[in-house]
Design a protein around this motif. Structure first.
Motif, PDB file in Angstrom:
ATOM      1  N   VAL A 122      -7.855  -1.989   4.631  1.00 51.75           N
ATOM      2  CA  VAL A 122      -9.119  -1.332   4.291  1.00 51.75           C
ATOM      3  C   VAL A 122      -9.911  -1.062   5.566  1.00 51.75           C
ATOM      4  CG1 VAL A 122      -9.334  -2.238   1.931  1.00 51.75           C
ATOM      5  CG2 VAL A 122     -10.183  -3.598   3.861  1.00 51.75           C
ATOM      6  N   ILE A 152      -8.416  -8.831   3.764  1.00 52.60           N
ATOM      7  CA  ILE A 152      -7.318  -7.911   3.447  1.00 52.60           C
ATOM      8  C   ILE A 152      -6.475  -7.576   4.675  1.00 52.60           C
ATOM      9  CG2 ILE A 152      -6.746  -5.605   2.555  1.00 52.60           C
ATOM     10  CD1 ILE A 152      -7.867  -7.607   0.479  1.00 52.60           C
ATOM     11  N   ARG A 207      -1.408  -1.892  -5.936  1.00 53.54           N
ATOM     12  CA  ARG A 207      -2.150  -2.709  -6.900  1.00 53.54           C
ATOM     13  C   ARG A 207      -2.258  -2.039  -8.255  1.00 53.54           C
ATOM     14  NH1 ARG A 207      -8.060  -3.056  -3.996  1.00 53.54           N
ATOM     15  NH2 ARG A 207      -7.968  -1.011  -3.000  1.00 53.54           N
ATOM     16  N   ASN A 247       1.459  -2.738   5.465  1.00 50.71           N
ATOM     17  CA  ASN A 247       0.748  -1.482   5.740  1.00 50.71           C
ATOM     18  C   ASN A 247      -0.639  -1.434   5.093  1.00 50.71           C
ATOM     19  OD1 ASN A 247       0.427   1.628   5.970  1.00 50.71           O
ATOM     20  ND2 ASN A 247       0.441   1.217   3.756  1.00 50.71           N
ATOM     21  N   ALA A 248      -0.776  -2.028   3.919  1.00 49.60           N
ATOM     22  CA  ALA A 248      -2.043  -1.924   3.172  1.00 49.60           C
ATOM     23  C   ALA A 248      -3.198  -2.461   4.011  1.00 49.60           C
ATOM     24  CB  ALA A 248      -1.951  -2.693   1.857  1.00 49.60           C
ATOM     25  N   LEU A 305       0.985  -5.481  -6.559  1.00 48.45           N
ATOM     26  CA  LEU A 305       0.456  -6.443  -5.582  1.00 48.45           C
ATOM     27  C   LEU A 305      -0.996  -6.115  -5.278  1.00 48.45           C
ATOM     28  CD1 LEU A 305       0.880  -8.719  -3.472  1.00 48.45           C
ATOM     29  CD2 LEU A 305       1.531  -6.927  -1.847  1.00 48.45           C
ATOM     30  N   ASP A 306      -1.862  -7.101  -5.550  1.00 49.79           N
ATOM     31  CA  ASP A 306      -3.257  -7.008  -5.108  1.00 49.79           C
ATOM     32  C   ASP A 306      -3.441  -8.061  -4.022  1.00 49.79           C
ATOM     33  OD1 ASP A 306      -5.951  -7.144  -4.635  1.00 49.79           O
ATOM     34  OD2 ASP A 306      -6.526  -7.076  -6.748  1.00 49.79           O
ATOM     35  N   LEU A 307      -3.672  -7.610  -2.821  1.00 51.39           N
ATOM     36  CA  LEU A 307      -3.734  -8.535  -1.686  1.00 51.39           C
ATOM     37  C   LEU A 307      -4.919  -9.476  -1.741  1.00 51.39           C
ATOM     38  CD1 LEU A 307      -2.732  -6.025   1.103  1.00 51.39           C
ATOM     39  CD2 LEU A 307      -1.367  -7.927   0.265  1.00 51.39           C
ATOM     40  N   SER A 308      -5.898  -9.168  -2.556  1.00 48.79           N
ATOM     41  CA  SER A 308      -7.058 -10.057  -2.647  1.00 48.79           C
ATOM     42  C   SER A 308      -6.831 -11.175  -3.674  1.00 48.79           C
ATOM     43  CB  SER A 308      -8.312  -9.260  -3.019  1.00 48.79           C
ATOM     44  OG  SER A 308      -8.175  -8.730  -4.317  1.00 48.79           O
ATOM     45  N   GLY A 332       1.577   4.453   3.845  1.00 46.77           N
ATOM     46  CA  GLY A 332       2.551   3.666   3.083  1.00 46.77           C
ATOM     47  C   GLY A 332       3.447   4.541   2.228  1.00 46.77           C
ATOM     48  N   GLY A 360       0.828  -1.214   0.000  1.00 46.87           N
ATOM     49  CA  GLY A 360       0.000   0.000   0.000  1.00 46.87           C
ATOM     50  C   GLY A 360       0.858   1.258   0.000  1.00 46.87           C
ATOM     51  N   ALA A 361       1.920   1.231  -0.822  1.00 51.18           N
ATOM     52  CA  ALA A 361       2.912   2.316  -0.769  1.00 51.18           C
ATOM     53  C   ALA A 361       2.571   3.476  -1.695  1.00 51.18           C
ATOM     54  CB  ALA A 361       4.296   1.763  -1.117  1.00 51.18           C
ATOM     55  N   ASN A 362       1.387   3.443  -2.277  1.00 47.64           N
ATOM     56  CA  ASN A 362       1.036   4.485  -3.249  1.00 47.64           C
ATOM     57  C   ASN A 362       0.341   5.686  -2.634  1.00 47.64           C
ATOM     58  OD1 ASN A 362      -1.001   2.337  -2.987  1.00 47.64           O
ATOM     59  ND2 ASN A 362      -2.255   3.682  -4.246  1.00 47.64           N
ATOM     60  N   ARG A 363      -0.094   5.563  -1.381  1.00 51.38           N
ATOM     61  CA  ARG A 363      -0.743   6.725  -0.757  1.00 51.38           C
ATOM     62  C   ARG A 363      -0.743   6.556   0.766  1.00 51.38           C
ATOM     63  NH1 ARG A 363      -6.567   5.612   0.153  1.00 51.38           N
ATOM     64  NH2 ARG A 363      -7.139   3.699  -0.926  1.00 51.38           N
ATOM     65  N   GLY A 364      -1.170   7.624   1.430  1.00 47.94           N
ATOM     66  CA  GLY A 364      -1.342   7.562   2.874  1.00 47.94           C
ATOM     67  C   GLY A 364      -0.051   7.228   3.619  1.00 47.94           C
TER      68      GLY A 364
HETATM   69  N1  LIG Z   1      -4.887   6.441   9.082  1.00 49.78           N
HETATM   70  C1  LIG Z   1      -5.222   6.023  10.311  1.00 49.78           C
HETATM   71  O1  LIG Z   1      -5.611   6.808  11.199  1.00 49.78           O
HETATM   72  C2  LIG Z   1      -5.068   4.565  10.679  1.00 49.78           C
HETATM   73  C3  LIG Z   1      -5.382   4.146  11.979  1.00 49.78           C
HETATM   74  C4  LIG Z   1      -5.222   2.790  12.321  1.00 49.78           C
HETATM   75  C5  LIG Z   1      -4.768   1.898  11.378  1.00 49.78           C
HETATM   76  N2  LIG Z   1      -4.486   2.333  10.121  1.00 49.78           N
HETATM   77  C6  LIG Z   1      -4.001   1.343   9.151  1.00 49.78           C
HETATM   78  O2  LIG Z   1      -2.770   1.767   8.581  1.00 49.78           O
HETATM   79  C7  LIG Z   1      -2.720   1.359   7.218  1.00 49.78           C
HETATM   80  C8  LIG Z   1      -2.505   2.587   6.320  1.00 49.78           C
HETATM   81  O3  LIG Z   1      -3.510   3.540   6.605  1.00 49.78           O
HETATM   82  P1  LIG Z   1      -3.796   4.747   5.619  1.00 49.78           P
HETATM   83  O4  LIG Z   1      -4.574   5.754   6.384  1.00 49.78           O
HETATM   84  O5  LIG Z   1      -2.532   5.170   4.941  1.00 49.78           O
HETATM   85  O6  LIG Z   1      -4.793   4.038   4.575  1.00 49.78           O
HETATM   86  P2  LIG Z   1      -5.238   4.477   3.098  1.00 49.78           P
HETATM   87  O7  LIG Z   1      -4.824   5.880   2.814  1.00 49.78           O
HETATM   88  O8  LIG Z   1      -6.672   4.103   2.983  1.00 49.78           O
HETATM   89  O9  LIG Z   1      -4.351   3.522   2.165  1.00 49.78           O
HETATM   90  C9  LIG Z   1      -4.586   2.148   2.184  1.00 49.78           C
HETATM   91  C10 LIG Z   1      -3.581   1.499   1.252  1.00 49.78           C
HETATM   92  O10 LIG Z   1      -3.874   0.100   1.223  1.00 49.78           O
HETATM   93  C11 LIG Z   1      -3.975  -0.290  -0.139  1.00 49.78           C
HETATM   94  N3  LIG Z   1      -4.867  -1.426  -0.344  1.00 49.78           N
HETATM   95  C12 LIG Z   1      -6.155  -1.564   0.033  1.00 49.78           C
HETATM   96  N4  LIG Z   1      -6.652  -2.722  -0.418  1.00 49.78           N
HETATM   97  C13 LIG Z   1      -5.641  -3.331  -1.089  1.00 49.78           C
HETATM   98  C14 LIG Z   1      -5.523  -4.551  -1.793  1.00 49.78           C
HETATM   99  N5  LIG Z   1      -6.556  -5.410  -1.933  1.00 49.78           N
HETATM  100  N6  LIG Z   1      -4.329  -4.865  -2.359  1.00 49.78           N
HETATM  101  C15 LIG Z   1      -3.281  -4.030  -2.249  1.00 49.78           C
HETATM  102  N7  LIG Z   1      -3.317  -2.848  -1.617  1.00 49.78           N
HETATM  103  C16 LIG Z   1      -4.501  -2.514  -1.040  1.00 49.78           C
HETATM  104  C17 LIG Z   1      -4.529   0.941  -0.838  1.00 49.78           C
HETATM  105  O11 LIG Z   1      -4.332   0.812  -2.237  1.00 49.78           O
HETATM  106  P3  LIG Z   1      -5.292   1.586  -3.308  1.00 49.78           P
HETATM  107  O12 LIG Z   1      -4.752   2.979  -3.422  1.00 49.78           O
HETATM  108  O13 LIG Z   1      -5.132   0.780  -4.552  1.00 49.78           O
HETATM  109  O14 LIG Z   1      -6.698   1.550  -2.749  1.00 49.78           O
HETATM  110  C18 LIG Z   1      -3.677   2.020  -0.193  1.00 49.78           C
HETATM  111  O15 LIG Z   1      -2.398   2.070  -0.763  1.00 49.78           O
HETATM  112  C19 LIG Z   1      -4.023   0.641   6.918  1.00 49.78           C
HETATM  113  O16 LIG Z   1      -3.839  -0.763   7.074  1.00 49.78           O
HETATM  114  C20 LIG Z   1      -4.953   1.174   7.981  1.00 49.78           C
HETATM  115  O17 LIG Z   1      -5.998   0.259   8.288  1.00 49.78           O
HETATM  116  C21 LIG Z   1      -4.621   3.631   9.758  1.00 49.78           C
END
Ligand SMILES: NC(=O)c1ccc[n+]([C@@H]2O[C@H](COP(=O)([O-])OP(=O)(O)OC[C@H]3O[C@@H](n4cnc5c(N)ncnc54)[C@H](OP(=O)(O)O)[C@@H]3O)[C@@H](O)[C@H]2O)c1
Length: 120
Positions: free
Chosen positions: A77, A99, A33, A74-75, A48-51, A14, A8-12
Protein backbone atom coordinates in the motif's frame (compact mmCIF):
# COMPACT_ATOMS: atom_id res chain seq x y z
CA UNK A 1 6.54 -27.41 -13.36
CA UNK A 2 8.15 -24.38 -11.69
CA UNK A 3 5.80 -22.73 -9.25
CA UNK A 4 5.43 -19.17 -8.00
CA UNK A 5 3.09 -17.51 -5.53
CA UNK A 6 2.45 -13.82 -6.10
CA UNK A 7 0.66 -11.62 -3.59
CA UNK A 8 -1.57 -8.80 -4.85
CA UNK A 9 -1.96 -10.66 -8.14
CA UNK A 10 -5.32 -9.16 -9.04
CA UNK A 11 -4.07 -5.87 -10.46
CA UNK A 12 -1.09 -3.70 -11.26
CA UNK A 13 2.39 -5.20 -11.18
CA UNK A 14 1.18 -8.41 -9.51
CA UNK A 15 -1.30 -9.13 -12.30
CA UNK A 16 1.35 -8.40 -14.95
CA UNK A 17 3.79 -10.72 -13.18
CA UNK A 18 1.19 -13.48 -13.00
CA UNK A 19 0.46 -13.18 -16.71
CA UNK A 20 4.15 -13.19 -17.54
CA UNK A 21 4.93 -16.28 -15.48
CA UNK A 22 1.89 -18.09 -16.95
CA UNK A 23 3.13 -17.27 -20.45
CA UNK A 24 6.47 -18.81 -19.51
CA UNK A 25 4.73 -22.01 -18.42
CA UNK A 26 4.87 -21.62 -14.65
CA UNK A 27 2.26 -22.81 -12.18
CA UNK A 28 1.06 -19.55 -10.64
CA UNK A 29 -0.72 -19.17 -7.33
CA UNK A 30 -2.35 -15.75 -7.59
CA UNK A 31 -3.13 -14.38 -4.14
CA UNK A 32 -5.69 -11.64 -3.71
CA UNK A 33 -7.95 -10.57 -0.89
CA UNK A 34 -11.03 -10.61 -3.11
CA UNK A 35 -11.94 -14.23 -3.87
CA UNK A 36 -13.94 -13.06 -6.91
CA UNK A 37 -11.08 -11.11 -8.48
CA UNK A 38 -10.36 -11.85 -12.12
CA UNK A 39 -6.82 -13.15 -12.34
CA UNK A 40 -4.31 -14.12 -15.01
CA UNK A 41 -5.61 -16.88 -17.25
CA UNK A 42 -4.59 -20.28 -15.93
CA UNK A 43 -3.48 -18.93 -12.56
CA UNK A 44 -4.80 -20.63 -9.44
CA UNK A 45 -6.60 -18.28 -7.10
CA UNK A 46 -5.80 -18.21 -3.39
CA UNK A 47 -7.40 -15.80 -0.97
CA UNK A 48 -5.08 -13.71 1.18
CA UNK A 49 -5.61 -10.61 3.28
CA UNK A 50 -2.23 -9.53 4.57
CA UNK A 51 -3.75 -7.65 7.47
CA UNK A 52 -5.30 -10.85 8.82
CA UNK A 53 -3.22 -13.48 10.69
CA UNK A 54 -6.14 -15.90 10.19
CA UNK A 55 -5.99 -15.39 6.44
CA UNK A 56 -2.23 -16.00 6.40
CA UNK A 57 -2.72 -19.16 8.46
CA UNK A 58 -5.42 -20.34 6.05
CA UNK A 59 -2.98 -19.83 3.16
CA UNK A 60 -0.48 -22.14 4.89
CA UNK A 61 -3.14 -24.83 5.20
CA UNK A 62 -4.37 -24.42 1.62
CA UNK A 63 -0.88 -24.83 0.19
CA UNK A 64 0.42 -27.47 2.60
CA UNK A 65 2.79 -29.91 0.93
CA UNK A 66 3.05 -28.02 -2.38
CA UNK A 67 6.60 -27.06 -3.42
CA UNK A 68 6.92 -23.35 -4.24
CA UNK A 69 10.02 -22.08 -6.00
CA UNK A 70 9.40 -18.35 -5.63
CA UNK A 71 7.28 -16.33 -3.22
CA UNK A 72 6.90 -12.83 -4.62
CA UNK A 73 5.80 -10.40 -1.94
CA UNK A 74 4.31 -7.87 -4.35
CA UNK A 75 1.21 -6.63 -2.50
CA UNK A 76 1.63 -3.30 -0.81
CA UNK A 77 0.00 0.00 0.00
CA UNK A 78 1.00 3.61 -0.56
CA UNK A 79 -1.34 5.40 1.83
CA UNK A 80 0.66 8.60 2.13
CA UNK A 81 0.71 9.29 -1.61
CA UNK A 82 0.72 13.01 -2.42
CA UNK A 83 0.68 14.00 1.26
CA UNK A 84 3.18 16.23 2.95
CA UNK A 85 5.01 14.57 5.82
CA UNK A 86 3.12 16.52 8.48
CA UNK A 87 -0.20 15.50 6.94
CA UNK A 88 0.36 11.77 7.21
CA UNK A 89 -1.85 10.26 9.85
CA UNK A 90 -0.15 7.96 12.38
CA UNK A 91 -2.65 5.24 11.55
CA UNK A 92 -1.55 5.39 7.92
CA UNK A 93 2.09 5.01 8.93
CA UNK A 94 1.25 2.01 11.07
CA UNK A 95 -0.96 0.47 8.40
CA UNK A 96 1.75 0.94 5.77
CA UNK A 97 4.32 -0.63 8.05
CA UNK A 98 2.02 -3.56 8.79
CA UNK A 99 1.30 -4.36 5.15
CA UNK A 100 4.61 -3.42 3.53
CA UNK A 101 7.10 -4.54 6.18
CA UNK A 102 5.61 -7.01 8.64
CA UNK A 103 3.31 -8.98 6.32
CA UNK A 104 6.11 -10.10 3.96
CA UNK A 105 7.95 -11.55 6.95
CA UNK A 106 4.77 -13.34 8.05
CA UNK A 107 4.33 -14.69 4.52
CA UNK A 108 7.92 -15.94 4.52
CA UNK A 109 7.24 -17.72 7.81
CA UNK A 110 3.93 -19.11 6.56
CA UNK A 111 5.41 -20.58 3.38
CA UNK A 112 8.87 -21.62 4.54
CA UNK A 113 7.93 -25.32 4.37
CA UNK A 114 6.70 -24.92 0.78
CA UNK A 115 9.89 -23.19 -0.29
CA UNK A 116 12.03 -25.78 1.46
CA UNK A 117 10.32 -28.42 -0.73
CA UNK A 118 11.53 -26.61 -3.87
CA UNK A 119 14.21 -28.42 -5.84
CA UNK A 120 15.17 -25.19 -7.58
N1 LIG B 1 3.86 1.17 -9.22
C1 LIG B 1 5.00 1.75 -8.80
O1 LIG B 1 5.52 2.70 -9.41
C2 LIG B 1 5.73 1.19 -7.60
C3 LIG B 1 6.94 1.78 -7.20
C4 LIG B 1 7.62 1.25 -6.09
C5 LIG B 1 7.09 0.17 -5.41
N2 LIG B 1 5.91 -0.36 -5.82
C6 LIG B 1 5.39 -1.51 -5.06
O2 LIG B 1 5.13 -2.60 -5.94
C7 LIG B 1 3.98 -3.30 -5.48
C8 LIG B 1 2.92 -3.35 -6.59
O3 LIG B 1 2.66 -2.03 -7.02
P1 LIG B 1 1.38 -1.69 -7.89
O4 LIG B 1 1.62 -0.36 -8.51
O5 LIG B 1 1.03 -2.84 -8.77
O6 LIG B 1 0.29 -1.50 -6.73
P2 LIG B 1 -1.32 -1.50 -6.80
O7 LIG B 1 -1.78 -1.42 -8.21
O8 LIG B 1 -1.76 -0.47 -5.82
O9 LIG B 1 -1.69 -2.96 -6.26
C9 LIG B 1 -1.42 -3.28 -4.93
C10 LIG B 1 -1.83 -4.73 -4.71
O10 LIG B 1 -1.61 -5.03 -3.33
C11 LIG B 1 -2.81 -5.59 -2.82
N3 LIG B 1 -3.00 -5.35 -1.40
C12 LIG B 1 -3.00 -4.17 -0.74
N4 LIG B 1 -3.30 -4.36 0.55
C13 LIG B 1 -3.47 -5.70 0.71
C14 LIG B 1 -3.80 -6.53 1.81
N5 LIG B 1 -4.03 -6.03 3.04
N6 LIG B 1 -3.89 -7.87 1.61
C15 LIG B 1 -3.68 -8.39 0.39
N7 LIG B 1 -3.38 -7.68 -0.70
C16 LIG B 1 -3.28 -6.33 -0.53
C17 LIG B 1 -3.91 -4.91 -3.62
O11 LIG B 1 -5.12 -5.64 -3.47
P3 LIG B 1 -6.58 -4.93 -3.65
O12 LIG B 1 -6.85 -4.90 -5.12
O13 LIG B 1 -7.49 -5.84 -2.89
O14 LIG B 1 -6.47 -3.55 -3.04
C18 LIG B 1 -3.32 -4.98 -5.01
O15 LIG B 1 -3.48 -6.25 -5.58
C19 LIG B 1 3.48 -2.59 -4.24
O16 LIG B 1 4.01 -3.22 -3.08
C20 LIG B 1 4.07 -1.20 -4.39
O17 LIG B 1 4.25 -0.55 -3.14
C21 LIG B 1 5.23 0.12 -6.88
Amino acid sequence: MPTILITGANRGIGLALARSYRRDGWRVFAASRNPDASLAEGAEAVTLDLSSPESIKALTLTLAGIPIDIVWNNAGVYLDKNQALEQVDNRDWLRSFEINCIAPIRIAEALVENVSLSER
